[in-house]
Design a protein around this motif. Structure first.
Motif, PDB file in Angstrom:
ATOM      1  N   LEU A 198      10.793  14.045  -0.186  1.00  0.00           N
ATOM      2  CA  LEU A 198       9.407  14.405  -0.212  1.00  0.00           C
ATOM      3  C   LEU A 198       9.017  15.851  -0.013  1.00  0.00           C
ATOM      4  CD1 LEU A 198       6.570  13.084  -0.587  1.00  0.00           C
ATOM      5  CD2 LEU A 198       6.589  12.753   1.946  1.00  0.00           C
ATOM      6  N   ARG A 199       8.556  16.295  -0.984  1.00  0.00           N
ATOM      7  CA  ARG A 199       8.143  17.723  -1.005  1.00  0.00           C
ATOM      8  C   ARG A 199       6.737  17.950  -0.793  1.00  0.00           C
ATOM      9  NH1 ARG A 199       6.021  20.518  -5.376  1.00  0.00           N
ATOM     10  NH2 ARG A 199       5.512  19.377  -7.261  1.00  0.00           N
ATOM     11  N   ARG A 200       6.379  19.457  -0.137  1.00  0.00           N
ATOM     12  CA  ARG A 200       5.241  19.707   0.118  1.00  0.00           C
ATOM     13  C   ARG A 200       4.383  19.985  -1.222  1.00  0.00           C
ATOM     14  NH1 ARG A 200       3.869  25.114   3.698  1.00  0.00           N
ATOM     15  NH2 ARG A 200       1.376  24.900   3.527  1.00  0.00           N
ATOM     16  N   PRO A 201       3.238  19.516  -1.329  1.00  0.00           N
ATOM     17  CA  PRO A 201       2.391  19.705  -2.402  1.00  0.00           C
ATOM     18  C   PRO A 201       2.040  21.053  -2.495  1.00  0.00           C
ATOM     19  CG  PRO A 201       1.236  18.387  -1.033  1.00  0.00           C
ATOM     20  CD  PRO A 201       2.436  18.473  -0.383  1.00  0.00           C
ATOM     21  N   ALA A 202       1.561  21.438  -3.930  1.00  0.00           N
ATOM     22  CA  ALA A 202       1.099  22.643  -4.162  1.00  0.00           C
ATOM     23  C   ALA A 202      -0.452  22.819  -3.318  1.00  0.00           C
ATOM     24  CB  ALA A 202       0.787  23.056  -5.464  1.00  0.00           C
ATOM     25  N   VAL A 203      -0.940  24.079  -2.774  1.00  0.00           N
ATOM     26  CA  VAL A 203      -2.169  23.986  -2.644  1.00  0.00           C
ATOM     27  C   VAL A 203      -3.028  23.705  -3.407  1.00  0.00           C
ATOM     28  CG1 VAL A 203      -3.781  25.556  -1.353  1.00  0.00           C
ATOM     29  CG2 VAL A 203      -1.345  25.792  -0.786  1.00  0.00           C
ATOM     30  N   GLY A 257       0.846  -1.135  -0.200  1.00  0.00           N
ATOM     31  CA  GLY A 257      -0.018  -0.040   0.037  1.00  0.00           C
ATOM     32  C   GLY A 257       0.876   1.245  -0.203  1.00  0.00           C
ATOM     33  N   LEU A 258       1.953   1.387   0.742  1.00  0.00           N
ATOM     34  CA  LEU A 258       2.559   2.484   0.916  1.00  0.00           C
ATOM     35  C   LEU A 258       3.496   2.785  -0.429  1.00  0.00           C
ATOM     36  CD1 LEU A 258       3.828   4.873   2.375  1.00  0.00           C
ATOM     37  CD2 LEU A 258       5.559   3.081   3.457  1.00  0.00           C
ATOM     38  N   LEU A 259       4.005   1.888  -0.878  1.00  0.00           N
ATOM     39  CA  LEU A 259       4.891   1.616  -2.201  1.00  0.00           C
ATOM     40  C   LEU A 259       3.891   2.084  -3.215  1.00  0.00           C
ATOM     41  CD1 LEU A 259       7.171  -1.415  -1.820  1.00  0.00           C
ATOM     42  CD2 LEU A 259       7.799   0.908  -2.020  1.00  0.00           C
ATOM     43  N   VAL A 260       2.769   1.703  -3.306  1.00  0.00           N
ATOM     44  CA  VAL A 260       1.907   2.067  -4.417  1.00  0.00           C
ATOM     45  C   VAL A 260       1.505   3.727  -4.557  1.00  0.00           C
ATOM     46  CG1 VAL A 260      -0.494   2.199  -5.472  1.00  0.00           C
ATOM     47  CG2 VAL A 260       0.709   0.017  -5.091  1.00  0.00           C
ATOM     48  N   LEU A 261       1.279   4.040  -3.122  1.00  0.00           N
ATOM     49  CA  LEU A 261       0.948   5.560  -2.986  1.00  0.00           C
ATOM     50  C   LEU A 261       2.356   6.459  -3.196  1.00  0.00           C
ATOM     51  CD1 LEU A 261      -1.050   5.427   0.291  1.00  0.00           C
ATOM     52  CD2 LEU A 261      -1.734   6.258  -2.140  1.00  0.00           C
ATOM     53  N   LEU A 262       3.595   5.766  -2.903  1.00  0.00           N
ATOM     54  CA  LEU A 262       4.894   6.450  -3.301  1.00  0.00           C
ATOM     55  C   LEU A 262       5.200   6.754  -4.563  1.00  0.00           C
ATOM     56  CD1 LEU A 262       7.108   4.963  -0.222  1.00  0.00           C
ATOM     57  CD2 LEU A 262       5.836   7.507  -0.482  1.00  0.00           C
ATOM     58  N   TYR A 263       4.654   5.543  -5.650  1.00  0.00           N
ATOM     59  CA  TYR A 263       5.051   5.589  -6.878  1.00  0.00           C
ATOM     60  C   TYR A 263       4.024   6.499  -7.173  1.00  0.00           C
ATOM     61  CZ  TYR A 263       8.236   1.757  -7.422  1.00  0.00           C
ATOM     62  OH  TYR A 263       9.482   1.167  -7.374  1.00  0.00           O
ATOM     63  N   ARG A 264       2.677   6.747  -6.839  1.00  0.00           N
ATOM     64  CA  ARG A 264       1.862   7.832  -7.386  1.00  0.00           C
ATOM     65  C   ARG A 264       2.407   9.231  -6.963  1.00  0.00           C
ATOM     66  NH1 ARG A 264      -1.473   9.415  -9.193  1.00  0.00           N
ATOM     67  NH2 ARG A 264      -3.390   9.673  -7.984  1.00  0.00           N
ATOM     68  N   ALA A 265       2.918   9.372  -6.069  1.00  0.00           N
ATOM     69  CA  ALA A 265       3.663  10.622  -5.480  1.00  0.00           C
ATOM     70  C   ALA A 265       4.766  11.065  -6.353  1.00  0.00           C
ATOM     71  CB  ALA A 265       4.076  10.547  -3.937  1.00  0.00           C
ATOM     72  N   ALA A 266       5.624  10.019  -6.895  1.00  0.00           N
ATOM     73  CA  ALA A 266       6.452  10.246  -7.873  1.00  0.00           C
ATOM     74  C   ALA A 266       6.130  10.706  -9.135  1.00  0.00           C
ATOM     75  CB  ALA A 266       7.650   8.955  -7.976  1.00  0.00           C
ATOM     76  N   ALA A 267       4.872   9.976  -9.367  1.00  0.00           N
ATOM     77  CA  ALA A 267       4.338  10.558 -10.759  1.00  0.00           C
ATOM     78  C   ALA A 267       3.647  11.904 -10.811  1.00  0.00           C
ATOM     79  CB  ALA A 267       3.234   9.370 -11.205  1.00  0.00           C
ATOM     80  N   ALA A 268       3.266  12.363  -9.369  1.00  0.00           N
ATOM     81  CA  ALA A 268       2.911  13.592  -9.133  1.00  0.00           C
ATOM     82  C   ALA A 268       3.957  14.701  -8.885  1.00  0.00           C
ATOM     83  CB  ALA A 268       1.812  13.699  -8.036  1.00  0.00           C
ATOM     84  N   ARG A 269       4.971  14.319  -9.053  1.00  0.00           N
ATOM     85  CA  ARG A 269       6.336  14.850  -9.091  1.00  0.00           C
ATOM     86  C   ARG A 269       6.426  15.351  -7.584  1.00  0.00           C
ATOM     87  NH1 ARG A 269       6.230  18.497 -14.572  1.00  0.00           N
ATOM     88  NH2 ARG A 269       6.523  16.925 -16.106  1.00  0.00           N
ATOM     89  N   LEU A 270       5.955  14.710  -6.483  1.00  0.00           N
ATOM     90  CA  LEU A 270       6.425  15.169  -5.116  1.00  0.00           C
ATOM     91  C   LEU A 270       7.323  14.265  -4.476  1.00  0.00           C
ATOM     92  CD1 LEU A 270       2.753  14.834  -3.566  1.00  0.00           C
ATOM     93  CD2 LEU A 270       3.997  16.812  -4.473  1.00  0.00           C
ATOM     94  N   LEU A 271       7.969  13.370  -5.438  1.00  0.00           N
ATOM     95  CA  LEU A 271       9.172  12.565  -5.175  1.00  0.00           C
ATOM     96  C   LEU A 271      10.186  12.311  -6.345  1.00  0.00           C
ATOM     97  CD1 LEU A 271       8.010   9.733  -2.729  1.00  0.00           C
ATOM     98  CD2 LEU A 271       9.648  11.391  -2.257  1.00  0.00           C
ATOM     99  N   PRO A 272      11.346  12.299  -6.264  1.00  0.00           N
ATOM    100  CA  PRO A 272      12.186  11.881  -7.581  1.00  0.00           C
ATOM    101  C   PRO A 272      11.668  10.319  -7.976  1.00  0.00           C
ATOM    102  CG  PRO A 272      13.482  12.615  -5.840  1.00  0.00           C
ATOM    103  CD  PRO A 272      12.139  12.472  -4.962  1.00  0.00           C
TER     104      PRO A 272
END
Length: 201
Positions: free
Chosen positions: A182-187, A132-147
């Motif tokens: 991990l960066r703070r997402p835009a509002v 579960g955590l890895l899927v969300l992290l890969y989604r976060a990477a796709a959203a450019r919140l992570l490298p």
């Protein structure tokens, strides 16, 4: 008049601090576990055992909060992606609950004696949590919140821990390195600002 095309989403400013804190707690548990086993076995009830497992418990709760936060910032209008995010968050939280169950049994023998831990909790819990955590992290990477490499580093850390629990400090350090960027997402939403359109009144 100005209208928003995408609903404003919360920025979750605590997301990165919680991710880093959870990783450091996991690292602390790994180091205390090594100290506890310097004589070749674990001393249940000793200070290193109790302190280490308390850090582990707090770390898992931190990762659960991270899962909730990632699910919040990744909200999307795509039905398919929203369903994937929901399933990942549910799996991660169920896995975290399984970890909490096992840790409480390690900290409180009376709890372990009173409530038998099913094999599904022992084996399925960690798998659900990590998936579960890895899927969300890969989604976060796709959203450019992570490298793009960050979720892979977390995966390698989880694999190291699964291969040998003595590698817990190494695995935790890899998880920490993967979550540090991990960066703070835009509002306005994950990975970008709110798009606006103008319309006359």
């Amino acid at each position: 008049m100005t209208l928003t095309d995408i609903r404003t989403r919360p920025a979750y400013p605590w997301l990165r601090p919680v991710a880093v804190a959870a990783s450091l707690l996991l690292l602390g548990y790994g180091l205390l576990r090594l100290i506890d086993r310097l004589d070749g076995h674990s001393d249940k009830g000793a200070w290193a055992w109790n302190t280490g497992h308390t850090l582990f418990l707090l770390g898992i709760l931190g990762f659960a909060a991270l899962i909730v936060g990632l699910h919040g910032v990744l909200r999307t209008r795509s039905t398919r992606l929203r369903a994937a995010d929901d399933a990942a968050a549910l799996a991660g939280l169920v896995g975290a609950a399984a970890f909490v169950w096992v840790i409480l049994g390690d900290l409180f023998p009376r709890f372990a004696d009173a409530v038998e831990t099913p094999d599904a909790v022992l084996l399925g819990g960690p798998a659900l949590f990590e998936l579960g955590l890895l899927v969300l992290l890969y989604r976060a990477a796709a959203a450019r919140l992570l490298p793009v490499w960050a979720p892979m580093l977390v995966l390698v850390g989880f694999v190291a821990i699964a291969v040998n629990l003595d590698l817990l400090p190494v695995g935790a350090a890899l998880v920490l390195a993967g979550l540090l960027p991990l960066r703070r997402p835009a509002v306005g939403g994950a990975g970008g600002p709110v798009r606006r359109r103008r319309s006359g009144v």
